[in-house]
Enzyme design. Sequence first.
Site, PDB file in Angstrom:
ATOM      1  CB  SER A   4      -0.979   0.008   1.177  1.00 43.61           C
ATOM      2  OG  SER A   4      -0.312  -0.116   2.401  1.00 43.61           O
ATOM      3  CG  ASP A  58      17.204   4.166   4.195  1.00 47.68           C
ATOM      4  OD1 ASP A  58      17.211   3.563   5.282  1.00 47.68           O
ATOM      5  OD2 ASP A  58      16.849   5.374   4.089  1.00 47.68           O
ATOM      6  CG  ASN A 106      19.951   2.258  13.978  1.00 46.61           C
ATOM      7  OD1 ASN A 106      21.103   2.125  14.364  1.00 46.61           O
ATOM      8  ND2 ASN A 106      19.628   2.868  12.854  1.00 46.61           N
ATOM      9  CD  GLN A 136      13.601  -0.044  16.251  1.00 52.41           C
ATOM     10  OE1 GLN A 136      13.924  -0.307  17.401  1.00 52.41           O
ATOM     11  NE2 GLN A 136      12.911  -0.873  15.486  1.00 52.41           N
ATOM     12  CB  VAL A 156      10.819   2.317  10.937  1.00 49.82           C
ATOM     13  CG1 VAL A 156       9.652   1.432  10.489  1.00 49.82           C
ATOM     14  CG2 VAL A 156      10.899   3.568  10.066  1.00 49.82           C
ATOM     15  CG  HIS A 178      14.662  -1.583   9.911  1.00 56.55           C
ATOM     16  ND1 HIS A 178      13.745  -1.225  10.886  1.00 56.55           N
ATOM     17  CD2 HIS A 178      15.549  -0.575   9.845  1.00 56.55           C
ATOM     18  CE1 HIS A 178      14.072  -0.044  11.367  1.00 56.55           C
ATOM     19  NE2 HIS A 178      15.169   0.378  10.773  1.00 56.55           N
ATOM     20  CG  HIS A 213      19.996   0.365   8.461  1.00 61.99           C
ATOM     21  ND1 HIS A 213      19.529   1.524   7.865  1.00 61.99           N
ATOM     22  CD2 HIS A 213      19.342   0.270   9.652  1.00 61.99           C
ATOM     23  CE1 HIS A 213      18.638   2.096   8.671  1.00 61.99           C
ATOM     24  NE2 HIS A 213      18.509   1.366   9.760  1.00 61.99           N
TER      25      HIS A 213
END
Length: 112
Positions: free
Chosen positions: A12, A29, A85, A92, A94, A98, A100
Amino acid sequence: MDCLFCKIIEGSIPADVVYEDDHVLAFKDINPISPLHVLFVPKVHFVDLSDSYEKEEELLYVFKAIRNYVAEENLNDKGYRLVINAGELGQQTVAHLHVHLISGRQLSWPAG
Ligand code: AMP
Ligand code: ZN
């Protein structure tokens, strides 16, 4: 659930996807800090390592995907850095775990 990365996984919100399998999505990113800066995200939502109990296999899938992508992009010779993170001190931003993958330039250490 109001999670940016879940929305990217659902499709979405658009992202520049570089890798996908049943368990993992990887995309560029939006604000890269190096010429190569990709985020590897488990498709199952969890916030951080402390939230990964009973979902440890998702971490394995993420690192397998990274290993294969690193090999395909010939990064084993060039070098790269992986970063997770976590929390406020770790900056962090988000709240969906995840990793990186950062490469494509000389990195410095310690990171700031
Ligand atoms: P972190 O600070 O470790 O939580 O990393 C979150 C990362 O997500 C940052 O490097 C952001 O630049 C990146 N980011 C935020 N929104 C998007 C988006 N819509 N698409 C791709 N990356 C994003
Ligand atoms: Zn999520």
